[in-house]
Design an enzyme around this catalytic site. Structure first.
Site, PDB file in Angstrom:
ATOM      1  CE  LYS A  18       0.566  -3.481   3.242  1.00 26.67           C
ATOM      2  NZ  LYS A  18      -0.197  -2.536   4.168  1.00 26.67           N
TER       3      LYS A  18
ATOM      4  CB  THR B  31      -2.244  -2.753   7.344  1.00 27.87           C
ATOM      5  OG1 THR B  31      -3.378  -2.028   7.770  1.00 27.87           O
ATOM      6  CG2 THR B  31      -2.712  -4.147   6.951  1.00 27.87           C
TER       7      THR B  31
ATOM      8  CB  THR C 269     -11.656   7.736   5.371  1.00 26.61           C
ATOM      9  OG1 THR C 269     -12.300   9.019   5.391  1.00 26.61           O
ATOM     10  CG2 THR C 269     -10.552   7.717   6.392  1.00 26.61           C
TER      11      THR C 269
ATOM     12  CD  GLU D 121       2.127   5.173   6.453  1.00 25.49           C
ATOM     13  OE1 GLU D 121       1.284   4.548   5.798  1.00 25.49           O
ATOM     14  OE2 GLU D 121       1.848   5.891   7.427  1.00 25.49           O
TER      15      GLU D 121
ATOM     16  CB  THR E 103      -0.981   0.003   1.191  1.00 28.58           C
ATOM     17  OG1 THR E 103      -0.261  -0.237   2.413  1.00 28.58           O
ATOM     18  CG2 THR E 103      -2.046  -1.069   1.012  1.00 28.58           C
TER      19      THR E 103
ATOM     20  CG  ASN F 116      -0.314   8.410   8.061  1.00 32.38           C
ATOM     21  OD1 ASN F 116      -1.024   7.423   7.940  1.00 32.38           O
ATOM     22  ND2 ASN F 116       1.006   8.316   8.166  1.00 32.38           N
TER      23      ASN F 116
END
Length: 397
Positions: free
Chosen positions: A173, A184, A397, A270, A147, A392
């Site tokens: 991942k 995740t 969403t 990230e 992702t 982020n």
């Protein structure tokens, strides 16, 4: 044990494939791992009370069947917090894959990662599934599960068991929402060893606490975290049984693969620039050492100090103190890259130029010596940069 240049399909009897189905605009987003014969299977799953639909399906099937033929994964849509329809879609994903391979649905594991709250586009899934092939491109599978990751995460090793060579490979991942109690985070490991599902679960459960559960990027635990291990016996070795030297060898092999994947996830956090490794040594017990290491590596103030290349021992000591571990902290040594910044809980002078070189590297090791036992614990994380907030803030969403 030997590290090899391999893929998730390197163990005998496994294949994999990945492609762009349309869950994402351009990048690969759909793939599978297939075993030519029923494989023993073991799994660990998110500790989040909110559990995504694919995890419910996979966890139920693993418990019911105790064997697995394939794992099918999509990225871009998490199928989490999607209610009854989401669960039905996850079962449909499983059933369609089973039909294509000619196996029972409970022999299929399903996983999803991506945006929470969106239903799977089932036409996209069906179209993608029609294009997946057995003996496809295993490197594409590693790409298809990503992702916000910036790189694929793979590892493959071999080990001898008697006259037989066993191969184990892993792919993962994870970049954000990484604070597993197990991020995740998705991890898939294949192996061709002859080992039962119960014994495989024992090995996985013993090693997950020291590997995947010891990484943190941002303190968030995903609804979709899953690690699955499949081992199909194609190496034809004598069965690996608990409480044997062979089991210990297999467990070390699994630990190495899981640790390497965990470190790759932490390094690719990230917006990350640096991998942080925290070693807590000479602790009274291993659990306390692991808790303290994770407290330090998870501290936002420590992470920002590392990003700013500031050897801020005060932030490290503070994280040691609030780790929730009943250990004396009046005789603590702290080292950065092996260079002492604190001895016996008091600061010491150090060479500024040597410290600059240490802090400027892309991997920084923090060592905390408690002088109160003989046990050790390690945790991994990354620095916290401006880009983490940017990534982020822009993720919708």
């Amino acid at each position: 044990m030997k590290v090899i240049d391999g893929t998730i399909a390197s163990p005998l009897g496994f294949s994999a494939d990945g492609l762009h189905a349309g869950f994402k605009k351009r990048k690969m987003d759909f793939g599978w791992i297939v075993s030519e014969k029923p494989a023993s299977v073991a799994g660990v799953y998110t500790t989040n009370k909110v559990i995504a639909a694919p995890l419910i399906v996979t966890k139920t099937s693993v418990k019911k069947a105790g064997k697995m033929r394939a794992i099918v994964v999509n990225s871009g849509v998490a199928n989490s917090c999607t209610g009854t329809q989401g669960l039905e879609d996850a079962y449909t994903m499983q059933e369609w894959t089973a039909e294509k391979l000619g196996v029972e649905p409970d022999m299929i594991g399903v996983a999803s990662t991506g945006i929470i709250g969106e239903l799977l586009p089932m036409d996209t899934l069906k179209n993608g599934l029609s294009k997946l092939v057995v003996n496809g491109n295993a490197n594409d599978f590693a790409k298809a599960i990503l992702t916000t990751d910036t790189a694929t995460k793979t590892i493959a090793v071999t080990e001898t068991f008697g006259r037989d060579v066993v191969t184990m490979a892993g792919v993962a991942k994870g970049s954000g929402m990484i604070h597993p109690n197990m991020a995740t985070m998705l991890g898939f490991i294949t192996c061709d060893a002859n080992i039962s599902s119960d014994t495989l679960q024992l090995a996985l459960s013993q090693n997950v606490e020291k590997t995947f559960n010891q990484i943190t990027v941002d303190g968030d635990t995903s609804t979709n975290d899953m690690v699955l291990v499949m081992s199909n016996g194609c190496a034809l070795n004598d069965e690996i049984l608990p409480d044997t030297p062979e089991f210990d060898k297999f467990s070390k092999m699994l630990n190495f693969v899981m640790q390497e994947l965990a470190k790759k996830i932490a390094k690719d956090g990230e917006g990350a620039n640096k991998l942080i490794q925290v070693d807590v040594v000479n602790a009274p017990n291993a659990l306390d050492a692991r808790m303290m290491a994770k407290s330090v590596v998870g501290s936002s103030l420590v992470k920002t100090a590392i990003f700013g290349e500031d050897p801020n021992w005060g932030r490290i000591l503070a994280a040691v103190g609030y780790a929730g571990v009943d250990v004396p902290v009046d005789n603590v040594d702290i080292m950065l890259g092996g260079l002492p910044v604190m001895l016996a809980s008091s600061p010491v002078t150090f060479d500024d130029e040597e410290m600059k070189d240490i802090m400027h590297g892309d991997e920084v090791t923090i060592t905390v010596d408690l002088h109160s036992g003989q046990e050790k614990g390690t945790a991994w994380g990354c620095d916290l940069s401006y880009d983490y907030v940017k990534i982020n803030a822009l993720y919708h969403t």
